[in-house]
Design a protein around this motif. Structure first.
Motif, PDB file in Angstrom:
ATOM      1  N   ALA A  28       0.947  -0.854   0.137  1.00  0.00           N
ATOM      2  CA  ALA A  28      -0.593   0.174  -0.322  1.00  0.00           C
ATOM      3  C   ALA A  28       1.289   1.115  -0.051  1.00  0.00           C
ATOM      4  CB  ALA A  28      -0.849  -0.083   1.109  1.00  0.00           C
ATOM      5  N   VAL A  29       1.729   1.318   0.900  1.00  0.00           N
ATOM      6  CA  VAL A  29       3.175   2.437   0.758  1.00  0.00           C
ATOM      7  C   VAL A  29       3.432   2.200  -0.977  1.00  0.00           C
ATOM      8  CG1 VAL A  29       4.845   2.747   1.457  1.00  0.00           C
ATOM      9  CG2 VAL A  29       3.433   2.221   3.093  1.00  0.00           C
ATOM     10  N   ILE A  30       3.920   1.845  -1.051  1.00  0.00           N
ATOM     11  CA  ILE A  30       4.572   1.665  -2.494  1.00  0.00           C
ATOM     12  C   ILE A  30       3.303   2.590  -3.884  1.00  0.00           C
ATOM     13  CG2 ILE A  30       5.863   0.321  -4.144  1.00  0.00           C
ATOM     14  CD1 ILE A  30       7.712   1.031  -1.558  1.00  0.00           C
ATOM     15  N   VAL A  31       2.407   1.647  -3.600  1.00  0.00           N
ATOM     16  CA  VAL A  31       1.607   2.003  -4.703  1.00  0.00           C
ATOM     17  C   VAL A  31       1.490   3.802  -4.181  1.00  0.00           C
ATOM     18  CG1 VAL A  31      -1.880   2.031  -5.281  1.00  0.00           C
ATOM     19  CG2 VAL A  31       0.557  -0.089  -4.516  1.00  0.00           C
ATOM     20  N   LEU A  32       0.901   4.469  -2.859  1.00  0.00           N
ATOM     21  CA  LEU A  32       0.301   5.492  -2.757  1.00  0.00           C
ATOM     22  C   LEU A  32       1.844   6.159  -3.180  1.00  0.00           C
ATOM     23  CD1 LEU A  32      -0.835   5.502   1.239  1.00  0.00           C
ATOM     24  CD2 LEU A  32      -1.548   5.762  -1.067  1.00  0.00           C
ATOM     25  N   MET A  33       3.337   5.817  -3.005  1.00  0.00           N
ATOM     26  CA  MET A  33       4.136   6.555  -3.340  1.00  0.00           C
ATOM     27  C   MET A  33       4.439   6.353  -4.820  1.00  0.00           C
ATOM     28  SD  MET A  33       7.375   5.452  -0.769  1.00  0.00           S
ATOM     29  CE  MET A  33       8.606   5.762  -2.504  1.00  0.00           C
ATOM     30  N   ILE A  34       3.882   5.736  -5.437  1.00  0.00           N
ATOM     31  CA  ILE A  34       4.392   5.564  -7.527  1.00  0.00           C
ATOM     32  C   ILE A  34       3.240   6.224  -7.641  1.00  0.00           C
ATOM     33  CG2 ILE A  34       3.550   4.258  -9.333  1.00  0.00           C
ATOM     34  CD1 ILE A  34       5.352   1.856  -7.918  1.00  0.00           C
ATOM     35  N   GLY A  36       1.799   9.151  -6.013  1.00  0.00           N
ATOM     36  CA  GLY A  36       1.769  10.285  -5.868  1.00  0.00           C
ATOM     37  C   GLY A  36       2.600  10.908  -6.999  1.00  0.00           C
ATOM     38  N   LEU A  37       3.618  10.114  -7.548  1.00  0.00           N
ATOM     39  CA  LEU A  37       5.094  10.616  -8.103  1.00  0.00           C
ATOM     40  C   LEU A  37       4.369  10.259  -9.371  1.00  0.00           C
ATOM     41  CD1 LEU A  37       8.489   9.203  -7.140  1.00  0.00           C
ATOM     42  CD2 LEU A  37       7.723  11.275  -7.648  1.00  0.00           C
ATOM     43  N   TRP A  38       3.441   9.850 -10.536  1.00  0.00           N
ATOM     44  CA  TRP A  38       2.847  10.007 -11.070  1.00  0.00           C
ATOM     45  C   TRP A  38       2.301  11.432 -11.370  1.00  0.00           C
ATOM     46  CZ3 TRP A  38       1.222   4.581 -14.159  1.00  0.00           C
ATOM     47  CH2 TRP A  38       0.799   4.667 -15.425  1.00  0.00           C
ATOM     48  N   LYS A  39       1.120  11.050 -10.617  1.00  0.00           N
ATOM     49  CA  LYS A  39       0.377  12.859 -10.797  1.00  0.00           C
ATOM     50  C   LYS A  39       1.291  14.105 -10.219  1.00  0.00           C
ATOM     51  CE  LYS A  39      -3.371  13.199 -10.724  1.00  0.00           C
ATOM     52  NZ  LYS A  39      -3.713  12.878 -12.700  1.00  0.00           N
ATOM     53  N   MET A  40       2.509  13.362 -10.185  1.00  0.00           N
ATOM     54  CA  MET A  40       3.958  14.886  -9.477  1.00  0.00           C
ATOM     55  C   MET A  40       4.018  14.766 -11.308  1.00  0.00           C
ATOM     56  SD  MET A  40       5.207  14.485  -6.176  1.00  0.00           S
ATOM     57  CE  MET A  40       6.507  15.499  -6.479  1.00  0.00           C
ATOM     58  N   PHE A  41       5.082  13.968 -11.813  1.00  0.00           N
ATOM     59  CA  PHE A  41       4.742  14.066 -13.045  1.00  0.00           C
ATOM     60  C   PHE A  41       4.319  14.450 -13.924  1.00  0.00           C
ATOM     61  CE2 PHE A  41       8.929  10.340 -12.369  1.00  0.00           C
ATOM     62  CZ  PHE A  41       8.338  11.347 -11.917  1.00  0.00           C
ATOM     63  N   GLU A  42       3.142  14.022 -13.942  1.00  0.00           N
ATOM     64  CA  GLU A  42       1.613  14.863 -15.059  1.00  0.00           C
ATOM     65  C   GLU A  42       2.109  16.089 -14.765  1.00  0.00           C
ATOM     66  OE1 GLU A  42      -1.920  12.015 -14.311  1.00  0.00           O
ATOM     67  OE2 GLU A  42      -0.717  10.659 -16.175  1.00  0.00           O
ATOM     68  N   LYS A  43       1.948  16.864 -13.745  1.00  0.00           N
ATOM     69  CA  LYS A  43       1.943  17.858 -12.965  1.00  0.00           C
ATOM     70  C   LYS A  43       2.809  18.728 -14.180  1.00  0.00           C
ATOM     71  CE  LYS A  43      -0.877  18.049  -9.086  1.00  0.00           C
ATOM     72  NZ  LYS A  43      -1.484  19.056  -8.564  1.00  0.00           N
ATOM     73  N   ALA A  50       6.225   7.501 -16.313  1.00  0.00           N
ATOM     74  CA  ALA A  50       8.229   7.117 -15.866  1.00  0.00           C
ATOM     75  C   ALA A  50       7.963   6.854 -14.255  1.00  0.00           C
ATOM     76  CB  ALA A  50       8.205   8.416 -16.408  1.00  0.00           C
ATOM     77  N   ALA A  51       6.861   7.367 -13.264  1.00  0.00           N
ATOM     78  CA  ALA A  51       6.966   6.609 -12.069  1.00  0.00           C
ATOM     79  C   ALA A  51       7.605   5.410 -11.671  1.00  0.00           C
ATOM     80  CB  ALA A  51       6.102   7.795 -11.783  1.00  0.00           C
ATOM     81  N   ILE A  58      14.403   8.457 -12.088  1.00  0.00           N
ATOM     82  CA  ILE A  58      15.235   9.887 -11.212  1.00  0.00           C
ATOM     83  C   ILE A  58      15.623  10.690 -12.514  1.00  0.00           C
ATOM     84  CG2 ILE A  58      17.218   9.589 -10.397  1.00  0.00           C
ATOM     85  CD1 ILE A  58      16.985   6.683  -9.515  1.00  0.00           C
ATOM     86  N   ILE A  59      15.730   9.951 -14.264  1.00  0.00           N
ATOM     87  CA  ILE A  59      16.044  10.943 -14.871  1.00  0.00           C
ATOM     88  C   ILE A  59      15.318  11.934 -15.494  1.00  0.00           C
ATOM     89  CG2 ILE A  59      16.504  11.024 -17.387  1.00  0.00           C
ATOM     90  CD1 ILE A  59      17.767   7.838 -17.102  1.00  0.00           C
ATOM     91  N   ILE A  60      13.342  11.887 -15.808  1.00  0.00           N
ATOM     92  CA  ILE A  60      12.640  12.055 -15.458  1.00  0.00           C
ATOM     93  C   ILE A  60      12.203  13.601 -14.177  1.00  0.00           C
ATOM     94  CG2 ILE A  60      10.061  13.054 -15.629  1.00  0.00           C
ATOM     95  CD1 ILE A  60      11.312  11.943 -17.800  1.00  0.00           C
ATOM     96  N   MET A  61      12.699  12.664 -13.331  1.00  0.00           N
ATOM     97  CA  MET A  61      12.840  13.878 -11.854  1.00  0.00           C
ATOM     98  C   MET A  61      13.603  14.816 -12.033  1.00  0.00           C
ATOM     99  SD  MET A  61      12.674  12.534  -7.586  1.00  0.00           S
ATOM    100  CE  MET A  61      11.227  11.276  -7.810  1.00  0.00           C
ATOM    101  N   LEU A  62      15.406  14.574 -12.339  1.00  0.00           N
ATOM    102  CA  LEU A  62      16.185  15.692 -12.737  1.00  0.00           C
ATOM    103  C   LEU A  62      15.981  16.577 -13.594  1.00  0.00           C
ATOM    104  CD1 LEU A  62      19.046  13.605 -12.849  1.00  0.00           C
ATOM    105  CD2 LEU A  62      18.742  14.487 -11.388  1.00  0.00           C
TER     106      LEU A  62
END
Length: 167
Positions: A28-34, A36-43, A50-51, A58-62
């Motif tokens: 559940a923790v892993i799914v929440l993190m993924i 959240g990152l998915w939506k942050m990347f889309e924003k 890519a999440a 990591i490349i996308i985050m950079l």
């Protein structure tokens, strides 16, 4: 005739139940993190999928924070990677308009902060790294003025005679 003691099986069953519940919480923790990152990347205008790709995220985050691609090497070097993770997390939070408190919270509780930013009303304001803004990240140190530097023209020394403009 063999005598078996079944009292140990009760403890084993209990530990198996704890392991299953722990595994479900972990997933559940892993799914929440993924998520959240998915939506942050889309924003940020990047692909959300890519999440879930290990090195590519990591490349996308950079790219989102405005750091060059060679920074990925910092993620691979032991002990240096801790500093790089904290730095990139801080830049990621600043890219969404958050302050240092959110950086600390994102490092401790990413499964809460990432979905909160991803699904919340926070907007991506752009990369906050100095390099992304056409600057050098060490410019702030070049402009530093030493407060103990005696090259000040405004200071009066005992040999100076004060001038009186009324005379």
């Amino acid at each position: 005739m063999d005598n078996y003691d079944y009292s140990e099986s009760v403890g084993s069953g209990f530990l198996a139940g704890v392991g299953i519940v722990g595994g479900i919480i972990y997933l559940a923790v892993i799914v929440l993190m993924i998520a959240g990152l998915w939506k942050m990347f889309e924003k940020a205008g990047k692909p959300g999928w890519a999440a879930i790709i290990p090195i590519y995220n990591i490349i996308i985050m950079l790219e989102i924070v405005g750091k060059p691609l060679w920074w990925i090497i910092g993620f691979l070097i032991p002990c240096i990677n801790i500093v790089v993770v904290v730095w990139v997390t801080n830049l990621l939070m600043k890219s969404f308009g958050k302050d240092t408190v959110y950086t600390i919270l994102a490092l401790l509780f990413p499964f809460i902060i990432y979905p909160m930013i991803g699904f919340g009303s926070d907007r991506y304001i752009g990369p906050t790294a100095a390099e992304a803004q056409g600057q050098n990240s060490f410019n702030q140190f070049k402009q530093y003025k030493n407060p103990f530097d005696n090259n000040n023209n405004n200071s009066n020394t005992p040999n100076d005679t004060p001038t009186d403009p009324t005379v």
